[in-house]
Motif scaffolding. Structure first.
Motif, mmCIF file in Angstrom:
data_model
loop_
_atom_site.group_PDB
_atom_site.id
_atom_site.type_symbol
_atom_site.label_atom_id
_atom_site.label_comp_id
_atom_site.label_asym_id
_atom_site.label_seq_id
_atom_site.Cartn_x
_atom_site.Cartn_y
_atom_site.Cartn_z
ATOM 1 N N ARG A 145 0.819 -1.215 0.000
ATOM 2 C CA ARG A 145 0.000 0.000 0.000
ATOM 3 C C ARG A 145 0.850 1.261 0.000
ATOM 4 O O ARG A 145 0.360 2.350 -0.295
ATOM 5 C CB ARG A 145 -0.945 -0.018 1.201
ATOM 6 C CG ARG A 145 -2.014 -1.073 1.070
ATOM 7 C CD ARG A 145 -2.963 -1.054 2.230
ATOM 8 N NE ARG A 145 -3.859 0.077 2.164
ATOM 9 C CZ ARG A 145 -5.167 0.015 2.348
ATOM 10 N NH1 ARG A 145 -5.725 -1.141 2.593
ATOM 11 N NH2 ARG A 145 -5.917 1.086 2.306
ATOM 12 N N GLU A 146 2.112 1.134 0.379
ATOM 13 C CA GLU A 146 2.997 2.309 0.398
ATOM 14 C C GLU A 146 3.220 2.843 -1.032
ATOM 15 O O GLU A 146 3.130 4.042 -1.274
ATOM 16 C CB GLU A 146 4.337 1.925 1.038
ATOM 17 C CG GLU A 146 5.406 3.014 1.025
ATOM 18 C CD GLU A 146 5.060 4.218 1.894
ATOM 19 O OE1 GLU A 146 4.550 4.016 3.012
ATOM 20 O OE2 GLU A 146 5.292 5.345 1.445
ATOM 21 N N GLY B 226 7.298 11.039 1.229
ATOM 22 C CA GLY B 226 6.170 10.153 1.486
ATOM 23 C C GLY B 226 5.557 10.401 2.853
ATOM 24 O O GLY B 226 5.674 11.503 3.422
ATOM 25 N N ARG B 250 -1.102 4.954 -1.180
ATOM 26 C CA ARG B 250 0.119 5.130 -1.953
ATOM 27 C C ARG B 250 0.635 6.562 -1.788
ATOM 28 O O ARG B 250 -0.105 7.535 -1.917
ATOM 29 C CB ARG B 250 -0.227 4.861 -3.410
ATOM 30 C CG ARG B 250 0.708 5.373 -4.419
ATOM 31 C CD ARG B 250 0.110 5.144 -5.807
ATOM 32 N NE ARG B 250 0.659 6.078 -6.769
ATOM 33 C CZ ARG B 250 1.888 6.002 -7.265
ATOM 34 N NH1 ARG B 250 2.683 5.028 -6.897
ATOM 35 N NH2 ARG B 250 2.323 6.891 -8.116
ATOM 36 N N SER B 251 1.923 6.684 -1.489
ATOM 37 C CA SER B 251 2.566 8.000 -1.430
ATOM 38 C C SER B 251 3.529 8.124 -2.603
ATOM 39 O O SER B 251 4.243 7.173 -2.925
ATOM 40 C CB SER B 251 3.373 8.157 -0.140
ATOM 41 O OG SER B 251 2.524 8.288 0.962
ATOM 42 N N GLY B 252 3.560 9.263 -3.199
ATOM 43 C CA GLY B 252 4.611 9.563 -4.174
ATOM 44 C C GLY B 252 5.664 10.350 -3.425
ATOM 45 O O GLY B 252 6.067 9.972 -2.335
#
Lengths: 292, 387
Positions: A145-146, B226, B250-252
């Protein structure tokens, strides 16, 4: 005239058989009770391995095994380590691997020695956030999920090493909700946009148009030239022909609380015995077979 | 043969002219009543029969077809665009053209009333807002300067996002004023309220402490990317995400936290980027679908965070507790005196514990009290077969 009637009747019967393939799906049994007689509570995942079904009974913090006929065999919480188990699969050497959310880790459970190893995953300095796992041909695939993508992981000695993470090049990309690893490649379902992504063995990436008519798809399965998509809001499994754009063939199941109905479904898993449907809300996993 | 055709078309034409003329010539309808600054095409040509039947109709006002299908007969392009739109204004979605437009004559666009007055008929909350500083178009009641009336790419139907702001505010100058971290693709609306504010420069009400202290480097200078950017200070929040149901995303380069929170300024508590009903719906359109398909919804439907956790929960639906505990916080009487519920009472259909949501669905149902089935009989008969 009578010949014409006969023809019409045969035609009607053929139409009935082939236009209503939902009929052909048959519920074999439900996995809903543990060996101690207690009901499952918020099961999140299920799988099949060497003649047994395994269910992650998340609400009761245990893993349960069932025989091929759905009879409960054993319930375990190894070392009391399971607090929020999400998914499980069997890895090389028959070790049991579990996604444990409370620790943001994978638990490797060695059943023979009753030992547990905790694996936290890192890639390029970032800690991964595992949601679902699949072991296939000695390689571990993790829905992360990251990054929103699928991490490819190999065993190096006793440790896990993340080789790479498949995050589609397409932008915007929200992140995957579910994925399945097949011989030909990886299929993944994107949240919100409902797109299906495919990554072939040779690294070719395809984006499939969102399957129409879905509201809140949460899981997918690909088998026998068909894509199965589970919609948590509509409480249905939609079956599409495996082509781009996916053409809907039919849907089956409905909302409800009785056996054969869905309340808060979470996951689909195709097994040699049939299609497993995990229903968190009704606290059961059902096995469905057939489907023309 | 040609003569027959000519006669045929002449007949049709003359009948239609006669029909239109007769509406005004028999003393029933006066032409003046249908005149205005702007006239609808058919009215201009006295072609009443384009929309009305002269004798009988199954639709009110003797219309030839149901609204909006009747409108789409001429406004074909509009119908095509509508089908492709991401977000549609609710009256348009419901086919209620008459909510905003007059059918015969009126001001520009045949609107039922002019300027913002028309919009404020429904958007009462925006009208009531009292700001010290007002954005010029809002002060002048020029809603359509920024919003599209029918459909758009976003739920707020804003025309073109940040590009819209730069159509009045010089791009280079504006970006330069925002220091090193700003870019031309920045989203102005995260920090500025486009209608008004009590702060100068329309900056929103609640400020993130580092932003207020002008300590940009606290977030931007730590080398974190992030989610770590936020969790470096908000470490206590991490545990909330380590639950079965989680909003960890989700992290960019940017932390996923900014999908819901504004890192600088907001009009919402907890620095949310919008009120929960707007914010949550972006990813959970199913809630909106259910609301629109329902006749009865919980009065606090728009206050998602009253019942649902924002970060993570061990309960299905990311509820703040089990499905009894959440309801009983407000419905105290029902918590003490109701149909038996709780651990010891099992639903005969699935063996699960009976809770409030076994019979009610607060997100919306067709039945009173948000019951899942009719309370007259069918709901009870689900379990009480003998009755």
């Amino acid at each position: 005239m009578s010949r014409m009637s006969q023809g019409l009747l045969i035609g009607f019967l053929i139409l009935e058989i082939f236009s209503g393939p939902a009929w052909a799906w048959k519920r074999v049994f439900s996995l809903e009770i543990g060996p101690d007689g207690t009901r499952l509570y918020h099961p999140m995942s299920a799988t099949w391995e060497k003649g047994r079904f395994y269910v992650v009974d998340t609400g009761n913090r245990r893993l349960i095994s069932y025989d091929a006929n759905g009879r409960p065999l054993k319930a375990v919480n190894p070392g009391g380590k399971l607090r929020a188990p999400l998914d499980l699969d069997f890895g090389p050497r028959g070790h049991l691997w579990v996604v444990e959310r409370s620790e943001n880790a994978l638990l490797e459970i060695v059943l023979s020695t009753r030992t547990i190893r905790v694996h936290r995953l890192y890639y390029r300095g970032k800690e991964l956030f595992p949601e679902r796992i699949v072991w296939r041909k000695s390689k571990l695939y993790v829905l992360d999920r990251e990054s929103g993508g699928v991490a490819f992981i190999k065993i190096k000695g006793r440790e896990l090493e993340v080789e790479r993470i498949w995050v589609p090049k397409e932008r915007p990309f929200i992140g995957f909700l579910d994925f399945k690893v097949k011989d030909e490649g990886i299929w993944a379902l994107e949240k919100t946009f409902h797109r299906i992504f495919y990554l072939s063995r040779d690294g070719r990436e395809e984006i499939w148009s969102p399957a129409e008519g879905l509201v809140y798809p949460v899981s997918l399965e690909v088998d026998g030239g068909r894509i199965y998509i589970l919609d948590r809001y509509l409480r249905k499994i939609f079956v599409f022909a495996l082509k781009n754009p996916p053409k809907m063939l039919f849907s089956f199941l409905e909302m409800g609380w009785r056996p054969g109905q869905l309340y808060l479904p979470r996951e689909l898993e195709m097994t040699p015995k049939g299609l497993l449907v995990v229903d968190e809300g009704n606290g059961r996993v059902e096995l469905w077979t057939g489907g023309l | 043969m040609r003569v027959v055709f000519v006669l045929y078309f002449w007949l049709i034409w003359s009948v239609s002219v006669w029909a239109a003329s007769s509406c005004f010539t028999q003393g029933c309808h006066t032409r003046e009543a249908f005149r205005g600054r702007v006239e609808h095409g058919p009215v201009k040509g006295d072609r009443c029969e384009k929309c009305h039947l002269p004798h009988v109709s199954r639709y009110s006002h003797l219309l030839r077809a149901e609204i909006p299908n009747l409108c789409f007969e001429c406004h074909k392009d509009f119908e095509k665009k509508l089908k492709l739109a991401s977000w549609v204004h609710l009256p348009v979605k419901r086919g209620a053209c008459g909510r905003c437009h007059r059918p015969h004559a009126g001001p520009e666009g045949l609107l039922t009333s002019e300027g913002a007055r028309l919009c404020f008929n429904c958007h009462q909350g925006i009208k009531k807002a009292s700001y010290r500083v007002l954005h010029d178009p809002f002060r002048k009641g020029q809603c359509l300067a920024c919003h599209q009336a029918h459909f758009g790419e976003t739920r707020s139907l804003v025309k073109g996002g940040t590009r819209l702001c730069f159509s009045c505010h010089q791009k280079k100058e504006t970006v330069a004023r925002h220091g090193d971290y700003a870019g031309e693709n920045m989203n102005c609306l995260i920090c500025h309220n486009p209608h008004g504010s009590n702060r100068p420069h329309l900056v929103r009400s609640f400020l993130h402490a580092p932003y207020e202290e002008k300590a940009c480097e606290k977030c931007h200078g730590g080398g974190n990317t992030g989610a770590k950017m936020c969790l470096a200070c908000h470490e206590d929040r991490r545990e909330e995400f380590l639950r079965v149901h989680t909003h960890y995303m989700r992290s960019g380069k940017r932390p996923f936290c900014v999908s819901c929170h504004s890192p600088h300024a907001s009009d919402e508590k907890f620095l949310l980027r919008a009120s929960p009903d707007w914010l949550c719906i972006r990813c959970h359109p199913e809630a909106l679908v259910q609301k629109r398909e329902s006749l009865h919804i919980h009065p606090a439907w728009e206050k998602c965070l009253d019942c649902h956790e924002g970060h993570g929960s061990r309960f299905a639906g990311m509820l703040k507790g089990d499905a009894n505990a959440v309801c009983v916080r407000c419905h105290k009487t029902q918590g003490k005196f109701t149909h038996p519920i709780g651990e010891k009472v099992k639903d005969p259909r699935n063996g699960q514990t009976l809770t409030c949501v076994t019979c009610h669905d607060p997100m919306g149902t067709p039945f009173k009290y948000e019951l899942r089935l009719s309370g007259e009989a069918s709901l009870c008969l689900e379990c009480h077969k003998g009755y």
